[in-house]
Each structure stands twice: as C-alpha cells, then as structure tokens.
Design a protein around this motif. Structure first.
Motif, PDB file in Angstrom:
ATOM      1  N   UNK A  69      38.266  -3.222  -0.181  1.00  0.00           N
ATOM      2  CA  UNK A  69      37.684  -3.920   0.970  1.00  0.00           C
ATOM      3  C   UNK A  69      38.635  -3.900   2.170  1.00  0.00           C
ATOM      4  N   UNK A  70      39.807  -3.322   2.008  1.00  0.00           N
ATOM      5  CA  UNK A  70      40.819  -3.151   3.075  1.00  0.00           C
ATOM      6  C   UNK A  70      41.449  -4.465   3.507  1.00  0.00           C
ATOM      7  N   UNK A  71      41.343  -5.495   2.668  1.00  0.00           N
ATOM      8  CA  UNK A  71      41.903  -6.793   3.038  1.00  0.00           C
ATOM      9  C   UNK A  71      43.434  -6.727   3.006  1.00  0.00           C
ATOM     10  N   UNK A  72      44.079  -7.267   4.071  1.00  0.00           N
ATOM     11  CA  UNK A  72      45.537  -7.144   4.170  1.00  0.00           C
ATOM     12  C   UNK A  72      46.277  -8.373   3.658  1.00  0.00           C
ATOM     13  N   UNK A  73      45.567  -9.427   3.395  1.00  0.00           N
ATOM     14  CA  UNK A  73      46.219 -10.639   2.905  1.00  0.00           C
ATOM     15  C   UNK A  73      45.321 -11.838   3.157  1.00  0.00           C
ATOM     16  N   UNK A  74      45.841 -13.025   2.799  1.00  0.00           N
ATOM     17  CA  UNK A  74      45.067 -14.257   2.983  1.00  0.00           C
ATOM     18  C   UNK A  74      45.793 -15.144   3.991  1.00  0.00           C
ATOM     19  N   UNK A  75      45.060 -15.625   4.989  1.00  0.00           N
ATOM     20  CA  UNK A  75      45.661 -16.521   5.994  1.00  0.00           C
ATOM     21  C   UNK A  75      44.861 -17.807   6.030  1.00  0.00           C
ATOM     22  N   UNK A  76      45.550 -18.937   5.899  1.00  0.00           N
ATOM     23  CA  UNK A  76      44.893 -20.240   6.048  1.00  0.00           C
ATOM     24  C   UNK A  76      44.964 -20.621   7.523  1.00  0.00           C
ATOM     25  N   UNK A  77      43.833 -21.035   8.082  1.00  0.00           N
ATOM     26  CA  UNK A  77      43.788 -21.278   9.523  1.00  0.00           C
ATOM     27  C   UNK A  77      43.394 -22.733   9.811  1.00  0.00           C
ATOM     28  N   UNK A  78      43.693 -23.165  11.059  1.00  0.00           N
ATOM     29  CA  UNK A  78      43.257 -24.502  11.467  1.00  0.00           C
ATOM     30  C   UNK A  78      41.963 -24.383  12.287  1.00  0.00           C
ATOM     31  N   UNK A  79      41.507 -25.485  12.860  1.00  0.00           N
ATOM     32  CA  UNK A  79      40.192 -25.445  13.522  1.00  0.00           C
ATOM     33  C   UNK A  79      40.182 -24.579  14.778  1.00  0.00           C
ATOM     34  N   UNK A  80      41.368 -24.241  15.300  1.00  0.00           N
ATOM     35  CA  UNK A  80      41.419 -23.326  16.450  1.00  0.00           C
ATOM     36  C   UNK A  80      41.623 -21.876  15.997  1.00  0.00           C
ATOM     37  N   UNK A  81      41.675 -21.661  14.702  1.00  0.00           N
ATOM     38  CA  UNK A  81      41.864 -20.303  14.174  1.00  0.00           C
ATOM     39  C   UNK A  81      43.327 -19.893  14.096  1.00  0.00           C
ATOM     40  N   UNK A  82      44.252 -20.845  14.357  1.00  0.00           N
ATOM     41  CA  UNK A  82      45.677 -20.512  14.303  1.00  0.00           C
ATOM     42  C   UNK A  82      46.135 -20.489  12.846  1.00  0.00           C
ATOM     43  N   UNK A  83      47.003 -19.532  12.519  1.00  0.00           N
ATOM     44  CA  UNK A  83      47.439 -19.388  11.124  1.00  0.00           C
ATOM     45  C   UNK A  83      48.393 -20.523  10.742  1.00  0.00           C
ATOM     46  N   UNK A  84      48.064 -21.154   9.606  1.00  0.00           N
ATOM     47  CA  UNK A  84      48.892 -22.236   9.075  1.00  0.00           C
ATOM     48  C   UNK A  84      49.901 -21.660   8.074  1.00  0.00           C
ATOM     49  N   UNK A  85      49.445 -20.689   7.285  1.00  0.00           N
ATOM     50  CA  UNK A  85      50.302 -20.023   6.294  1.00  0.00           C
ATOM     51  C   UNK A  85      49.651 -18.706   5.929  1.00  0.00           C
ATOM     52  N   UNK A  86      50.484 -17.664   5.785  1.00  0.00           N
ATOM     53  CA  UNK A  86      49.917 -16.334   5.502  1.00  0.00           C
ATOM     54  C   UNK A  86      50.523 -15.750   4.231  1.00  0.00           C
ATOM     55  N   UNK A  87      49.687 -15.072   3.453  1.00  0.00           N
ATOM     56  CA  UNK A  87      50.108 -14.456   2.192  1.00  0.00           C
ATOM     57  C   UNK A  87      49.707 -12.979   2.226  1.00  0.00           C
ATOM     58  N   UNK A  88      50.579 -12.117   2.756  1.00  0.00           N
ATOM     59  CA  UNK A  88      50.220 -10.701   2.860  1.00  0.00           C
ATOM     60  C   UNK A  88      50.184 -10.030   1.484  1.00  0.00           C
ATOM     61  N   UNK A  89      49.460  -8.934   1.379  1.00  0.00           N
ATOM     62  CA  UNK A  89      49.323  -8.270   0.075  1.00  0.00           C
ATOM     63  C   UNK A  89      50.625  -7.688  -0.443  1.00  0.00           C
ATOM     64  N   UNK A  90      51.341  -6.879   0.304  1.00  0.00           N
ATOM     65  CA  UNK A  90      52.432  -6.156  -0.343  1.00  0.00           C
ATOM     66  C   UNK A  90      53.425  -7.117  -0.979  1.00  0.00           C
ATOM     67  N   UNK A  91      53.820  -6.786  -2.179  1.00  0.00           N
ATOM     68  CA  UNK A  91      54.869  -7.564  -2.824  1.00  0.00           C
ATOM     69  C   UNK A  91      54.368  -8.755  -3.618  1.00  0.00           C
ATOM     70  N   UNK A  92      53.155  -9.221  -3.407  1.00  0.00           N
ATOM     71  CA  UNK A  92      52.687 -10.355  -4.229  1.00  0.00           C
ATOM     72  C   UNK A  92      51.322 -10.007  -4.791  1.00  0.00           C
ATOM     73  N   UNK A  93      51.068 -10.515  -6.008  1.00  0.00           N
ATOM     74  CA  UNK A  93      49.694 -10.445  -6.485  1.00  0.00           C
ATOM     75  C   UNK A  93      49.149 -11.844  -6.249  1.00  0.00           C
ATOM     76  N   UNK A  94      49.039 -12.190  -4.985  1.00  0.00           N
ATOM     77  CA  UNK A  94      48.654 -13.549  -4.609  1.00  0.00           C
ATOM     78  C   UNK A  94      47.156 -13.669  -4.502  1.00  0.00           C
ATOM     79  N   UNK A  95      46.670 -14.430  -3.504  1.00  0.00           N
ATOM     80  CA  UNK A  95      45.230 -14.656  -3.393  1.00  0.00           C
ATOM     81  C   UNK A  95      44.492 -13.351  -3.155  1.00  0.00           C
ATOM     82  N   UNK A  96      45.018 -12.510  -2.240  1.00  0.00           N
ATOM     83  CA  UNK A  96      44.457 -11.165  -2.110  1.00  0.00           C
ATOM     84  C   UNK A  96      45.243 -10.257  -3.055  1.00  0.00           C
ATOM     85  N   UNK A  97      44.544  -9.591  -3.945  1.00  0.00           N
ATOM     86  CA  UNK A  97      45.223  -8.687  -4.890  1.00  0.00           C
ATOM     87  C   UNK A  97      45.365  -7.318  -4.247  1.00  0.00           C
TER      88      UNK A  97
END
Ligand SMILES: Cc1cc2nc3c(=O)[nH]c(=O)nc-3n(C[C@H](O)[C@H](O)[C@H](O)COP(=O)(O)OP(=O)(O)OC[C@H]3O[C@@H](n4cnc5c(N)ncnc54)[C@H](O)[C@@H]3O)c2cc1C
Length: 408
Positions: A69-97
């Motif tokens: 699906x070409x997803x690059x990672x998972x970003x949690x955002x606030x109500x203005x769309x600003x990133x609160x915390x980001x989990x990029x794919x490379x190096x982790x088998x995190x939320x986005x595998x």
C-alpha cells in the motif's frame, strides 16, 4: 495407496493458505466458498514474522512487496493535523509493518498461486456435518452429499459450521469496540502516512494510503451496549454520523465519504476462544478458530501461518491404503497443529493493559495524556522497545518441516 481428501470451507486467507500447502503435500483439495465469486474487498492488512516466512516459502514475498500500500509509517495527529508522534517503517516492525497490502490483493495472490489440482466452488455451503471416526460427510446447500477424509472450517469469525460442529466449545470475548472501514477519495493533502487522530468521547479516526489512488478510512468508537455491525447498513451509517458529530480534524470528510462509499464495512470486535480446534474428522482454523481482532493484530499473518502449520503436521501422516480409512489416524497430527499454534494465539489474544478503554479516552484531558504518551513512545530508543511487543512480529518458534510431493 490413495491420496487423502479434504474439504476446506471458506476461501479467504486461512482457507487458501491451507489449500495451497495441503495440495503441495499431495492431498486432494476442494475449497467451498459461500460467496458467489472470489471476495476481493477489505482494507490494509500487514504480514509479519512467521507470516512473512510462509509467504517466502510460497514464493510470493516479492509479489506482495510489489503490491504494498506504499505506507511510509504511522503518525498520530492533533485536531489541526500536526504530528504528535511518528513511527516510520524502516527499522521497526511497528504499527505500519514492512509488508502492508490490501486484504483482497493478498488473497488473490494466494488464489492465483494455487496448484491447478485444487478445486474451488463458489456459491455453495455446508448445511449439515456428519462427523464420523474415519471420515466426514457433508450435506451441501446445493443438495449434494459428499464424503472426505477431513473437513477444515476456515469461515471467519462468524462461522456457522463451527458453531454447529463445536457447539458448547466456542466462546466470544466482545471488546466493546465498533469500527467502520471504507474507501474514500484521495485529496491533494493526503500523504503516504497512516494518520491517526484521537477525539474525546472515545472516538478515533484514521486515514491510510493504498496503491489504488484512494484512501482507506476508519471510524472507531468504544461502546459496551451499541453494536453497529448488527444494524442494517443504512441505519449504522446514520448513527455513525451522530456519534462522530463535532469530533474534529477530517472526521466530517470521512463521514460524508462513507455516505456514498460502496464498501463500508462494520465490525464489532470479538475474539473467538475455543476449548479445542478439532473433533473427529473436522478441524477449525483462522479467524473461525482464534479471531484476535485488529486490536490483537496479525490476523492475516496467523491465517497464513495456520494453513502452513496444519498442512505440515498432516503431511507427516502415513499414506492411506487404497479403499481403507482408519479411525483416529489423523488425530495425533491435528493435536500437534493445535499444540504448535496455541502459544502464538494465546499471546496475540492477550491485550495490553487498558486496551481498548484507556486508548479511547472520554475527556479532553485524557486525549492530552494519550498524546503525551505517544510523543514519548515515538522517541527513538523507546520506539525500538515498543515495537517488540507485537507477538506476531516475533519469531519465537521455528516453522515445522512440511513433506511436499513431486507431481508428475
Ligand atoms: C471481504 C472481507 C473483507 C475484510 N476486510 C478486512 C479489513 O478491512 N480489515 C481487517 O482487519 N480484516 C478484514 N477482513 C478479515 C481478515 O481477512 C481476517 O481477519 C484474516 O485475514 C483471517 O482470515 P480468515 O480466512 O480466517 O477469515 P475471513 O477473511 O473472514 O474469511 C472467511 C471466508 O469464509 C467465507 N465463508 C463464511 N461463511 C461460510 C460458509 N458457511 N461456507 C463457505 N464459506 C464461508 C467468507 O465469505 C470468507 O471468504 C476481511 C475479510 C473479508 C472476507
């Protein structure tokens, strides 16, 4: 010698994985799918750990990689769309595998890889099962009666055949979480990240990219007494609009998109717990046996692994003399399959403390606390530790050997 015969009820990831491997092990395989045609739908799913190893053994890993699906990672955002915390794919088998694919694409890849000997029939299903010591007889909706050496039930979480064969041995753990999935139009501001937003009153919204130029959206909220999956779809959509009123960020876009989207799908997350996975000549696998739900995560990996592991133990069964069927001779192999899979499933079904309630806060203060925790978790060293908590991503067991046959 005669080859053993198996009927697999359910033609999605679990059933197709079992069909692929049992056919490679020399069994005569028939798959029965209740839908009139192959079911293509579904949202983003991930393939991790031993699931990836099974894909590699099928020779499909590169094809899955080509259709991610070409997803690059998972970003949690606030109500203005600003990133609160980001989990990029490379190096982790995190939320986005590393391997994220649409469910329908993965199922189709396995379908197309099936050996030509596998027979698939659509639009028919089992009405009654007569489970005997040395064979299993099924009465089909089409009126046919058929006899097999083994019946595998891979009909998903709402399996009716499982409920009738294993009556009394199935319990359900409702997680009190409603999720609506659907496909909406992509806009210029969408990127290649999974963007996830938490709103007060126990609501979440997420947007994920796909490889088809659309966006896969999700609306989720917790409620112990409202099960939207049990409502007629139009009523569920109308109620969803009310529940998500004023939630903020891009919620209105998703609610409006779901009003016309063709594939909106409601789920009331429920884990399946069974005391045993086989009886006589019938066994159960995939979500039908152990649904972990998207919160447990890894349901598709477990379906892939389950098909391989079941076939690998059954491939150790001695060949059958022509014209004879022996009672109980598959039971030890079905028990080994269960012993191998149980630890993995037990871990996947154990939810971290506070899930889902604490991650769906009621108040604005609760939302603020969650965002602070996400910010900390997204810091490099903590992120690496957090990624180790996904049991399906870890490889604690080696896959068992499978005996394959050479076809002439
Ligand atoms: C169309 C579809 C869309 C999905 N979308 C998502 C999603 O967006 N996100 C997510 O996390 N999971 C989704 N799932 C579930 C996901 O595929 C499973 O959690 C996981 O892959 C395990 O697969 P499974 O083969 O055990 O069960 P499932 O994928 O649920 O497949 C069960 C199959 O059995 C068939 N079936 C049911 N009853 C009978 C019967 N009586 N006789 C014969 N066949 C029967 C069903 O039509 C289906 O093809 C979806 C499943 C389907 C079928």
């Amino acid at each position: 010698m005669s080859t053993r015969t198996v009927l697999i009820s359910g033609g999605s990831i679990a059933g197709l994985s079992a069909a692929y491997w049992l056919s490679q092990a020399g069994w005569t395989v028939t798959v029965l799918e209740r839908a009139e045609a192959f079911r293509d739908g579904g949202q983003n799913i991930d393939v991790r750990g031993l699931g990836r190893e099974v894909l590699a053994k099928m020779g499909l890993e590169d094809q899955v990689r080509a259709q991610t699906t070409t997803e690059e990672g998972t970003a949690f955002v606030d109500d203005k769309g600003r990133t609160v915390g980001a989990f990029p794919v490379p190096g982790t088998d995190g939320l986005t595998a590393e391997l994220e694919i649409l469910r329908g694409d993965l199922a189709r890849l396995i379908l197309e890889a099936l050996p030509p000997e596998v027979s698939i029939r659509f639009g028919d299903w089992i009405e009654h099962v007569h489970n005997q010591e040395e064979s299993v007889e099924v009465d089909l909706h089409s009126g046919q009666k058929e006899t097999y050496d083994l019946l595998i039930i891979a009909e998903g979480v709402r399996s009716r055949t499982r409920d009738s064969v294993f009556a009394g041995g199935v319990s359900r753990r409702e997680l009190g979480l409603n999720i609506a999935y659907g496909t909406i139009e992509r806009t210029a501001e969408d990127d290649r990240w999974w963007r996830w937003y938490t709103a007060p009153d126990r609501r979440q919204v997420s947007l994920r990219p796909d490889n088809q130029g659309t966006i896969r959206a999700m609306l989720a909220f917790t409620s112990k007494d409202r099960n939207f999956a049990s409502l007629p779809p139009d009523q569920a959509r109308a109620e969803l609009r009310r529940v998500f009123e004023g939630a903020g960020w891009q919620t209105q876009r998703v609610v409006d998109g779901f009003a016309t989207s063709q594939d909106v799908y409601f789920d009331y997350l429920t884990q399946i717990l069974m005391t045993r996975w086989s009886t006589g000549r019938t066994c159960v696998m995939g979500d039908a046996a152990w649904c972990v739900t998207p919160i447990g995560g890894g349901g598709s990996s477990l379906a892939l692994i389950g098909g391989y592991v079941l076939a690998s133990f059954l491939s150790q069964a001695p060949p059958q003399e022509s014209g004879t069927r022996q009672s109980g001779d598959l039971q030890p192999y079905l028990e080994q399959y269960e012993q191998w899979m149980r630890p993995l499933i037990d871990k996947a079904q154990q939810l971290p403390p506070g899930v889902p309630n604490l991650v769906y806060p009621k108040t604005r203060i609760g939302v603020g606390t969650i965002r602070t925790l996400i910010r900390i978790a997204s810091l490099g060293p903590v992120r690496k530790v957090a990624s180790r908590f996904n049991p399906v991503a870890k490889k604690q067991q080696e896959l068992p050997e499978i005996r394959l046959v050479q076809r002439v």
